[in-house]
Design a protein around this motif. Structure first.
Motif, mmCIF file in Angstrom:
data_model
loop_
_atom_site.group_PDB
_atom_site.id
_atom_site.type_symbol
_atom_site.label_atom_id
_atom_site.label_comp_id
_atom_site.label_asym_id
_atom_site.label_seq_id
_atom_site.Cartn_x
_atom_site.Cartn_y
_atom_site.Cartn_z
ATOM 1 N N ILE A 1 -115.194 -5.576 -27.327
ATOM 2 C CA ILE A 1 -115.416 -7.349 -27.639
ATOM 3 C C ILE A 1 -113.961 -7.627 -26.871
ATOM 4 C CG2 ILE A 1 -114.519 -8.673 -29.529
ATOM 5 C CD1 ILE A 1 -116.388 -7.105 -31.337
ATOM 6 N N GLY A 2 -112.863 -6.937 -26.910
ATOM 7 C CA GLY A 2 -111.730 -7.302 -26.198
ATOM 8 C C GLY A 2 -111.946 -7.437 -24.651
ATOM 9 N N LEU A 3 -112.462 -6.438 -24.169
ATOM 10 C CA LEU A 3 -112.777 -6.337 -22.745
ATOM 11 C C LEU A 3 -113.880 -7.629 -22.281
ATOM 12 C CD1 LEU A 3 -111.948 -5.098 -19.970
ATOM 13 C CD2 LEU A 3 -114.021 -3.475 -20.467
ATOM 14 N N SER A 4 -114.852 -7.810 -23.051
ATOM 15 C CA SER A 4 -116.027 -8.771 -22.964
ATOM 16 C C SER A 4 -115.097 -10.134 -22.905
ATOM 17 C CB SER A 4 -116.764 -8.743 -23.938
ATOM 18 O OG SER A 4 -117.734 -7.425 -23.748
ATOM 19 N N MET A 5 -114.370 -10.590 -24.183
ATOM 20 C CA MET A 5 -113.245 -11.647 -23.942
ATOM 21 C C MET A 5 -112.784 -12.036 -22.706
ATOM 22 S SD MET A 5 -112.252 -11.510 -27.759
ATOM 23 C CE MET A 5 -110.868 -12.916 -27.553
ATOM 24 N N MET A 6 -112.210 -10.920 -21.996
ATOM 25 C CA MET A 6 -111.110 -11.110 -20.818
ATOM 26 C C MET A 6 -112.112 -11.305 -19.840
ATOM 27 S SD MET A 6 -108.695 -7.923 -21.532
ATOM 28 C CE MET A 6 -107.660 -8.146 -20.257
ATOM 29 N N LEU A 7 -113.441 -10.644 -19.543
ATOM 30 C CA LEU A 7 -114.397 -10.973 -18.468
ATOM 31 C C LEU A 7 -114.690 -12.267 -18.787
ATOM 32 C CD1 LEU A 7 -116.138 -7.639 -18.448
ATOM 33 C CD2 LEU A 7 -114.290 -8.355 -16.900
ATOM 34 N N ILE A 8 -115.043 -12.816 -19.726
ATOM 35 C CA ILE A 8 -115.587 -14.081 -19.905
ATOM 36 C C ILE A 8 -114.643 -15.278 -19.482
ATOM 37 C CG2 ILE A 8 -116.167 -15.868 -21.763
ATOM 38 C CD1 ILE A 8 -117.529 -13.820 -23.278
ATOM 39 N N GLY A 9 -113.382 -14.850 -19.862
ATOM 40 C CA GLY A 9 -112.132 -15.722 -19.432
ATOM 41 C C GLY A 9 -112.234 -15.882 -17.700
ATOM 42 N N ALA A 10 -112.296 -14.744 -17.088
ATOM 43 C CA ALA A 10 -112.428 -14.842 -15.812
ATOM 44 C C ALA A 10 -113.765 -15.502 -15.152
ATOM 45 C CB ALA A 10 -112.509 -13.145 -15.362
ATOM 46 N N VAL A 11 -114.841 -15.400 -15.840
ATOM 47 C CA VAL A 11 -116.023 -15.973 -15.465
ATOM 48 C C VAL A 11 -115.905 -17.654 -15.666
ATOM 49 C CG1 VAL A 11 -118.464 -16.329 -15.927
ATOM 50 C CG2 VAL A 11 -117.369 -14.190 -15.806
ATOM 51 N N ILE A 12 -115.362 -17.838 -16.733
ATOM 52 C CA ILE A 12 -115.145 -19.351 -16.899
ATOM 53 C C ILE A 12 -114.287 -19.963 -15.729
ATOM 54 C CG2 ILE A 12 -114.209 -21.076 -18.553
ATOM 55 C CD1 ILE A 12 -115.189 -19.386 -20.805
ATOM 56 N N ARG A 13 -113.056 -19.207 -15.628
ATOM 57 C CA ARG A 13 -112.268 -19.497 -14.465
ATOM 58 C C ARG A 13 -113.180 -19.612 -13.185
ATOM 59 N NH1 ARG A 13 -110.178 -22.199 -11.564
ATOM 60 N NH2 ARG A 13 -108.179 -22.257 -10.591
ATOM 61 N N ALA A 14 -113.908 -18.607 -12.874
ATOM 62 C CA ALA A 14 -114.402 -18.870 -11.559
ATOM 63 C C ALA A 14 -115.506 -19.962 -11.257
ATOM 64 C CB ALA A 14 -115.153 -17.356 -11.257
ATOM 65 N N THR A 15 -116.182 -20.188 -12.476
ATOM 66 C CA THR A 15 -117.185 -21.341 -12.400
ATOM 67 C C THR A 15 -116.420 -22.741 -12.009
ATOM 68 O OG1 THR A 15 -117.011 -21.508 -14.904
ATOM 69 C CG2 THR A 15 -118.820 -20.253 -13.889
ATOM 70 N N ALA A 16 -115.216 -22.652 -12.381
ATOM 71 C CA ALA A 16 -114.240 -23.992 -12.141
ATOM 72 C C ALA A 16 -114.149 -24.104 -10.580
ATOM 73 C CB ALA A 16 -113.292 -24.110 -12.919
ATOM 74 N N MET A 17 -113.741 -22.726 -10.306
ATOM 75 C CA MET A 17 -113.404 -22.675 -8.748
ATOM 76 C C MET A 17 -114.347 -22.905 -7.767
ATOM 77 S SD MET A 17 -111.023 -19.037 -9.049
ATOM 78 C CE MET A 17 -110.965 -19.033 -7.089
ATOM 79 N N PHE A 18 -115.441 -22.537 -8.134
ATOM 80 C CA PHE A 18 -116.682 -22.739 -7.243
ATOM 81 C C PHE A 18 -117.662 -23.841 -7.668
ATOM 82 C CE2 PHE A 18 -115.515 -18.084 -7.058
ATOM 83 C CZ PHE A 18 -115.262 -18.151 -5.807
ATOM 84 N N ALA A 19 -117.143 -24.908 -8.391
ATOM 85 C CA ALA A 19 -117.699 -26.230 -8.667
ATOM 86 C C ALA A 19 -118.101 -27.011 -7.432
ATOM 87 C CB ALA A 19 -117.044 -26.915 -9.514
ATOM 88 N N PRO A 20 -119.326 -27.534 -7.278
ATOM 89 C CA PRO A 20 -119.779 -28.259 -6.166
ATOM 90 C C PRO A 20 -118.704 -29.432 -6.028
ATOM 91 C CG PRO A 20 -121.531 -27.877 -7.523
ATOM 92 C CD PRO A 20 -120.212 -27.540 -8.356
ATOM 93 N N ALA A 21 -118.426 -29.733 -4.695
ATOM 94 C CA ALA A 21 -117.452 -30.709 -4.516
ATOM 95 C C ALA A 21 -118.034 -31.930 -5.124
ATOM 96 C CB ALA A 21 -117.172 -31.013 -2.933
ATOM 97 N N GLY A 22 -117.050 -32.955 -5.509
ATOM 98 C CA GLY A 22 -117.352 -34.169 -6.286
ATOM 99 C C GLY A 22 -117.815 -34.173 -7.703
ATOM 100 N N GLU A 23 -118.345 -33.006 -8.326
ATOM 101 C CA GLU A 23 -118.929 -32.831 -9.748
ATOM 102 C C GLU A 23 -117.933 -33.180 -10.397
ATOM 103 O OE1 GLU A 23 -121.972 -29.718 -10.920
ATOM 104 O OE2 GLU A 23 -120.288 -29.024 -11.659
#
Length: 426
Positions: free
Chosen positions: A176-198
Motif C-alpha cells: 500500500i505504501g509503495l503503491s501510494m508513492m508510485l501513484i504520486g510519481a505518476v500524477i506528477r508525470a501526467t502533469a509534466m507531459f500535458a499537451p501544450a496549451g491544455e
C-alpha cells in the motif's frame, strides 16, 4: 494455506490516507512553506481549482466499503487460524477462503481512490504538481515505514523461531505504501507531459484517470512474464521480492504482495477516483453508480467466459498460465468485483441505510489499520483467543464474533480519543 486464503492477509493504511480537513490543511501549509508557487498552471486554471466545490467530509461509502473488507478479513483469518484439519474440509472453510479474495484488492483499490480524493482537494487549495507529488510520496513512505515496523513487531514477538528474513517480507502494508508513492510519481508525470496549451481542470482529471487505468493494465499484463520467463533473478532477493514476491524461495510466492499484480488494484482505484469524483460524474451520480455496478458484473462474467474459451493470450505474453495468481482473466474478475462492491456501498449509503444511526462498517472503515494491526496477534499470534488448528466450526465462529466485537469497541475507543484530543491541539 491454500491459494485463496493467502489473499485474506490484508489491511489498509488508515493513517496513510487521512481525508480529514485538519490534516489536509497541515499538509497544505507544509507544502506552501517551501516557497513554491503554482507557476505550472495557468492563472485561470489555478482560480478554477481554488474555487471548485469539493466535498470536505469523509466519503461514507468509502469507509463503509473499507469496513466491509475488514469483516471479510476477520472471518478469513479466524477460520484459517483456528479450524481443525477435519473442520477445514467442510463448505464453511471453502466459502470463508473464497471470501478471503476480497480484502486485499479492496484495501489497495481504496488507497488509490482516496489518493485521487486527496489530490483533488490539494488542487482545490492551490497546490501545484510538485507539491502534490511530494505530499503523496511522503504519505506513502509513512505507510511503508509502518509496514516495516509491523514486520519488526511480528519478528520480535516470534523471537527464537522466526527467521530474520521475515523482517523483509513484502506484506500488504508495504505494498500500500509503495503503491501510494508510485501513484504520486505518476500524477506528477501526467502533469509534466500535458499537451501544450491544455488548461482545463476536467482535462487534468481525465488524464489522471487514463494514466491510472493504463498503468493498472500494464501491471496486469506484465505479471505472468515477471513471475516466469522475465523473472529478474539478477536482483537481490529483498528487491526482487517487491517485483514478484520470491522472498527467499527463488520462485514467486502467492501469499506475498509484490507490485505485480497487487499495485494494479491501487492504480485502478486512482482511475476510479478521478472519474467518480469529477464534476461530470457528480452531475450524473445515479447513472455513474449503476454503470459501475452493471459494468463490473458484466466484466466478471466476460472474464470468466474468456478464461473458458479458446481465445487466450499468446504464449509470449502468458508463458505459464496460472488463473488464480497471474492471469489477466482473474485480475479482471477482481476488477469487476471491486466495481460491484463500490456500486453496492455507494447505493447503500446514498439511500441513507449505511448512515442510519450507528454503522459498524463505517466505524471499522475509519480505523482499519488499527484493527488489522491488533487483531492479527489475537488470531494468529501467541495471544490467540482460540486454540489454533484444533477448533470446531462452532468454536471458531464464537471466536470470530468475539474478535468482531472487540475490534469494534477498540475502533470506537480510538475515535472517541481522537475527537477529545483534536480540540486540544487546535
Amino acid at each position: 494455506m491454500n491459494n485463496l486464503e493467502r489473499e485474506g492477509f490484508a489491511c489498509n493504511g488508515e493513517s496513510a490516507i487521512q481525508t480529514d480537513s485538519e490534516d489536509e490543511d497541515a499538509s497544505v501549509k507544509s507544502a506552501i512553506s517551501h516557497g513554491q508557487q503554482n507557476d505550472e498552471l495557468p492563472t485561470k486554471v489555478r482560480e478554477s481549482l481554488t474555487t471548485s466545490q469539493r466535498p470536505q467530509s469523509r466519503l461514507a461509502y468509502v469507509d463503509w466499503m473499507r469496513g466491509l473488507a475488514c469483516v471479510f478479513m476477520f472471518q478469513t483469518h479466524c477460520y484459517d487460524s483456528w479450524l481443525s484439519p477435519a473442520a477445514r474440509k467442510g463448505r464453511l472453510f471453502y466459502w470463508s477462503q473464497l471470501g478471503g479474495t476480497v480484502p486485499a484488492p479492496t484495501f489497495l483499490f481504496l488507497a488509490g481512490f482516496s489518493l485521487a480524493l486527496v489530490t483533488l482537494r490539494f488542487r482545490s487549495k492551490g497546490l501545484d504538481a510538485n507539491q502534490i507529488a511530494r505530499q503523496t510520496i511522503l504519505r506513502g513512505a509513512e505507510v511503508l515505514g509502518l509496514g516495516l515496523l509491523f514486520r519488526l513487531m511480528e519478528y520480535t514477538l516470534a523471537w527464537g523461531w522466526a527467521p530474520w528474513t521475515d523482517l523483509l517480507r513484502v506484506d500488504v502494508l508495504n505494498m500500500i505504501g509503495l503503491s501510494m508513492m508510485l501513484i504520486g510519481a505518476v500524477i506528477r508525470a501526467t502533469a509534466m507531459f500535458a499537451p501544450a496549451g491544455e488548461s482545463s481542470v476536467a482535462a487534468m482529471e481525465k488524464r489522471n484517470a487514463w494514466a491510472g487505468a493504463a498503468v493498472s493494465l500494464v501491471i496486469a499484463l506484465l505479471t505472468p512474464l515477471l513471475w516466469t520467463t522475465w523473472q529478474p533473478r539478477w536482483l537481490p532477493w529483498p528487491l526482487e521480492s517487491y517485483i514478484n514476491g520470491v522472498h527467499t524461495y527463488g520462485t514467486p510466492q502467492a501469499w506475498l504482495f509484490p507490485i505485480f499484480p497487487w499495485a494494479g488494484f491501487a492504480f485502478l482505484g486512482m482511475a476510479a477516483g478521478f472519474v467518480l469524483l469529477s464534476d461530470w460524474a457528480r452531475t450524473r451520480e445515479g447513472l455513474v453508480r449503476w454503470g459501475a455496478g452493471i459494468g463490473g458484473a458484466g466484466l466478471m462474467l466476460a472474464a470468466v467466459a474468456w478464461e473458458h474459451s479458446r481465445f487466450q493470450l499468446p504464449a509470449r505474453l502468458d508463458p505459464v498460465h496460472d488463473f488464480w495468481h497471474t492471469s489477466l482473466a482473474f485480475f479482471l474478475v477482481r476488477v469487476g468485483m471491486l466495481l460491484v462492491i463500490l456500486w453496492m456501498s455507494s447505493l447503500w449509503c446514498a439511500r441513507g441505510w449505511g448512515q442510519r444511526g450507528f454503522s459498524p462498517l463505517v466505524q471499522l472503515g475509519q480505523t482499519s489499520l488499527l484493527v488489522y494491526w491488533v487483531h492479527i496477534e489475537f488470531v494468529y499470534g501467541k495471544f490467540s483467543i482460540v486454540p489454533k488448528r484444533v477448533s470446531s466450526a462452532s468454536t471458531a465462529t464464537l471466536g470470530l464474533c468475539a474478535i468482531f466485537a472487540a475490534m469494534l469497541l477498540l475502533s470506537i475507543g480510538r475515535t472517541a480519543w481522537k475527537s477529545r484530543r483534536q480540540p486540544a491541539l487546535m
